[in-house]
Motif scaffolding. Sequence first.
Motif, mmCIF file in Angstrom:
data_model
loop_
_atom_site.group_PDB
_atom_site.id
_atom_site.type_symbol
_atom_site.label_atom_id
_atom_site.label_comp_id
_atom_site.label_asym_id
_atom_site.label_seq_id
_atom_site.Cartn_x
_atom_site.Cartn_y
_atom_site.Cartn_z
ATOM 1 N N UNK A 336 0.853 -1.202 0.000
ATOM 2 C CA UNK A 336 0.000 0.000 0.000
ATOM 3 C C UNK A 336 0.885 1.247 0.000
ATOM 4 N N UNK A 337 1.897 1.227 0.876
ATOM 5 C CA UNK A 337 2.823 2.371 0.953
ATOM 6 C C UNK A 337 3.515 2.593 -0.384
ATOM 7 N N UNK A 338 3.905 1.480 -1.011
ATOM 8 C CA UNK A 338 4.604 1.581 -2.296
ATOM 9 C C UNK A 338 3.690 2.208 -3.350
ATOM 10 N N UNK A 339 2.443 1.755 -3.391
ATOM 11 C CA UNK A 339 1.480 2.336 -4.347
ATOM 12 C C UNK A 339 1.330 3.834 -4.133
ATOM 13 N N UNK A 340 1.237 4.228 -2.865
ATOM 14 C CA UNK A 340 1.110 5.655 -2.560
ATOM 15 C C UNK A 340 2.374 6.401 -2.992
ATOM 16 N N UNK A 341 3.523 5.804 -2.690
ATOM 17 C CA UNK A 341 4.788 6.471 -3.035
ATOM 18 C C UNK A 341 4.950 6.597 -4.541
ATOM 19 N N UNK A 342 4.345 5.638 -5.277
ATOM 20 C CA UNK A 342 4.447 5.692 -6.735
ATOM 21 C C UNK A 342 3.423 6.640 -7.347
ATOM 22 N N UNK A 343 2.609 7.257 -6.493
ATOM 23 C CA UNK A 343 1.656 8.243 -6.989
ATOM 24 C C UNK A 343 0.399 7.625 -7.567
ATOM 25 N N UNK A 344 0.175 6.335 -7.268
ATOM 26 C CA UNK A 344 -1.001 5.673 -7.840
ATOM 27 C C UNK A 344 -2.284 6.045 -7.121
ATOM 28 N N UNK A 345 -2.138 6.717 -5.979
ATOM 29 C CA UNK A 345 -3.345 7.133 -5.259
ATOM 30 C C UNK A 345 -3.373 8.653 -5.125
ATOM 31 N N UNK A 346 -2.806 9.330 -6.134
ATOM 32 C CA UNK A 346 -2.768 10.796 -6.080
ATOM 33 C C UNK A 346 -1.659 11.277 -5.167
ATOM 34 N N UNK A 347 -1.639 12.574 -4.947
ATOM 35 C CA UNK A 347 -0.587 13.190 -4.129
ATOM 36 C C UNK A 347 -0.683 12.704 -2.684
ATOM 37 N N UNK A 348 0.423 12.244 -2.148
ATOM 38 C CA UNK A 348 0.424 11.660 -0.808
ATOM 39 C C UNK A 348 1.606 12.193 -0.023
ATOM 40 N N UNK A 349 1.513 12.099 1.294
ATOM 41 C CA UNK A 349 2.670 12.431 2.114
ATOM 42 C C UNK A 349 3.766 11.387 1.907
ATOM 43 N N UNK A 350 4.994 11.759 2.279
ATOM 44 C CA UNK A 350 6.125 10.818 2.232
ATOM 45 C C UNK A 350 5.776 9.565 3.025
ATOM 46 N N UNK A 351 5.984 8.401 2.425
ATOM 47 C CA UNK A 351 5.662 7.126 3.069
ATOM 48 C C UNK A 351 6.880 6.597 3.830
ATOM 49 N N UNK A 352 6.656 6.288 5.103
ATOM 50 C CA UNK A 352 7.740 5.768 5.950
ATOM 51 C C UNK A 352 7.341 4.376 6.438
ATOM 52 N N UNK A 353 8.148 3.377 6.094
ATOM 53 C CA UNK A 353 7.876 2.018 6.574
ATOM 54 C C UNK A 353 8.285 1.936 8.045
ATOM 55 N N UNK A 354 7.372 1.412 8.866
ATOM 56 C CA UNK A 354 7.654 1.257 10.294
ATOM 57 C C UNK A 354 7.761 -0.240 10.565
ATOM 58 N N UNK A 355 8.935 -0.660 11.028
ATOM 59 C CA UNK A 355 9.167 -2.102 11.200
ATOM 60 C C UNK A 355 8.671 -2.593 12.547
#
Lengths: 355, 355
Positions: A336-355
């Motif tokens: 999901x984060x990757x899709x957002x980062x790739x702009x597939x869901x429109x303009x999004x905030x920076x995606x940070x993976x939390x482990x």
Amino acid sequence: MFSRHSHLVVPKQTSVLNFPATMSPPSTAIVYDQHGPPDTVTRITKIPPVEMNENEVCVKMLAAPINPADINRIEGVYLVLPPTPAIAGWEGVGEIHSVGSAVMSLSPGDLVIHAAYLSGTWQTYVVEDQSLWYKIDKNTPIEYAATVSVNPLSALRMLEDFVALKPGDTIVQNGATSIVGQCVIQLARIRGIHSINIIRDKPDSDKIKEKLIKLGATKVFTESELEVKGVTNLLGDIPKPSLGLNCIGGKAANMVVKFLKQGGTMVTYGGMSKKPITISTTYFIFKDISLKGFLLQEKYLDEAQYRCSIDHLLALVRAGILQYEMEMVPFKDFHIALEKAMGKQGSQRKQILKF
Amino acid sequence: MFSRHSHLVVPKQTSVLNFPATMSPPSTAIVYDQHGPPDTVTRITKIPPVEMNENEVCVKMLAAPINPADINRIEGVYLVLPPTPAIAGWEGVGEIHSVGSAVMSLSPGDLVIHAAYLSGTWQTYVVEDQSLWYKIDKNTPIEYAATVSVNPLSALRMLEDFVALKPGDTIVQNGATSIVGQCVIQLARIRGIHSINIIRDKPDSDKIKEKLIKLGATKVFTESELEVKGVTNLLGDIPKPSLGLNCIGGKAANMVVKFLKQGGTMVTYGGMSKKPITISTTYFIFKDISLKGFLLQEKYLDEAQYRCSIDHLLALVRAGILQYEMEMVPFKDFHIALEKAMGKQGSQRKQILKF
């Protein structure tokens, strides 16, 4: 089979080591077997424990961002590409889990950021040479620790390394809403430097303007507002900029150049429009404009300057005077984060993976 | 009515001078009353004697070139334009005819070149402040003395002021057949620097290549020879160039950039094609290419460096290792020379007015 060592695929020979071996925990990693669309070629996989040598540390990752360069590297469209298969992710923050017998400067529990631009931060445990990790203040918010060494460091170095700016001077940039752009505004303001900011025309331009002014922008113009003769008349009492920053290319680059004063420099650090820069020869001959490029590279690593820059930036973060918006996403929701980062869901905030 | 003082149109007040006045001989000058096509707006006119002040010298002009910049200035398409009406001509050599009472460093008979980029050299006698004239060795061929301070000086400064070149390094240039281009080839050779030279496709390309190789060019390519992938493969053992010189713009500028090594610099000093320079952002970001501009300006005047450069260049001329072709034309045939310089009679040698 993967080694934990980012792109190295040959398991280490452990039988010849003559010191007590330390095993890392098993890791969960994002890997790609070949270059291609990141949402197609990446997969989550388990990596078994590896044996650490005396100079290595095992870092339990806490957070890692999805940067545009990460996407480009997975796509295979970047300057330096590790051999595939590779573990993705170049930036991130973690906590020291265990250390090799010769490691003196790092201890379990230390908060560390990945100082090297080597891949491998999108996994739960990373084993690497101690020199690739830099210890930071434990009071640092982890989302900023995870992201400080690419965008904010780029903004800082571009303001420092090209033109000798002094308080009262002016800079101009396009792509002002990006994280680099927001950092440029704030770092300029802290030094008493005016910033002229160019943004795209959007229905909510007024809101964006307001936000950037609040961050410390001196002026914000939409591209259409600059379709006039003599854009420098829009500056009023503000001196013409000696430094311009361009991350877009095409016409947006020309808008930066038009603002520059005689002898000014435009630094290109991105090409989001995928369009080239077209400049009349007269800008070079009669306006003495210089065009240069910027890429964060090894030259910014392992140096006193790198550490000094990171400490400075994180101190500003902790003081609350350097900020930008991010979204923390649980590691399991990577796609999901990757899709957002790739702009597939429109303009999004920076995606940070939390482990 | 003209003053002898280039573009100054207000006659000097002489009544308040409290030292013996020296009168210059009458002068014959090329003047233009307004900007426009040089062959239309220029005319030959007589200028009456003027009174010299104590710091002025009267120079009997011997020779002055018709440079492209002279044409552009008459046309009104240049950065700095003197007010009209003006006497044309910016470069030239003459002999000191008489000196003001306070002039110590120049004497009648001295060979002098016009050190300032002020107009007024296309006339038989020039009266100007002594500081605007620079004494040179009397053994200098006058056609070289007349032309040294624009084209050869530009070539020298571009090789010296942008990239620290050492023997064995390489430079690349387009417009290699121009006088600047020929000087670049020879000055590079003298310093042990390879030159890669790009010329236009012409029926006599082979002859031109031969001529440039004889001057010291390492390699000469026609533009069509460079329409291949990976132009740097054409270099063989020669290192990639760190400095590129562009006087054309358009595609010819891209050919220069393509040869440059990582971190290389292209300096633009002309735009003969009248086409802009279009460069992909990736050249800046990943190849760390810098684009800069060069224009001979006041910063090269009245400085030890200027005099040192001129002396160096004229010493090379007298030693026979810096040469280029020119055509001396009697002053009375000015309009023929101008037509040739404007390219109305096809490609011609540099036109030098002989007074």
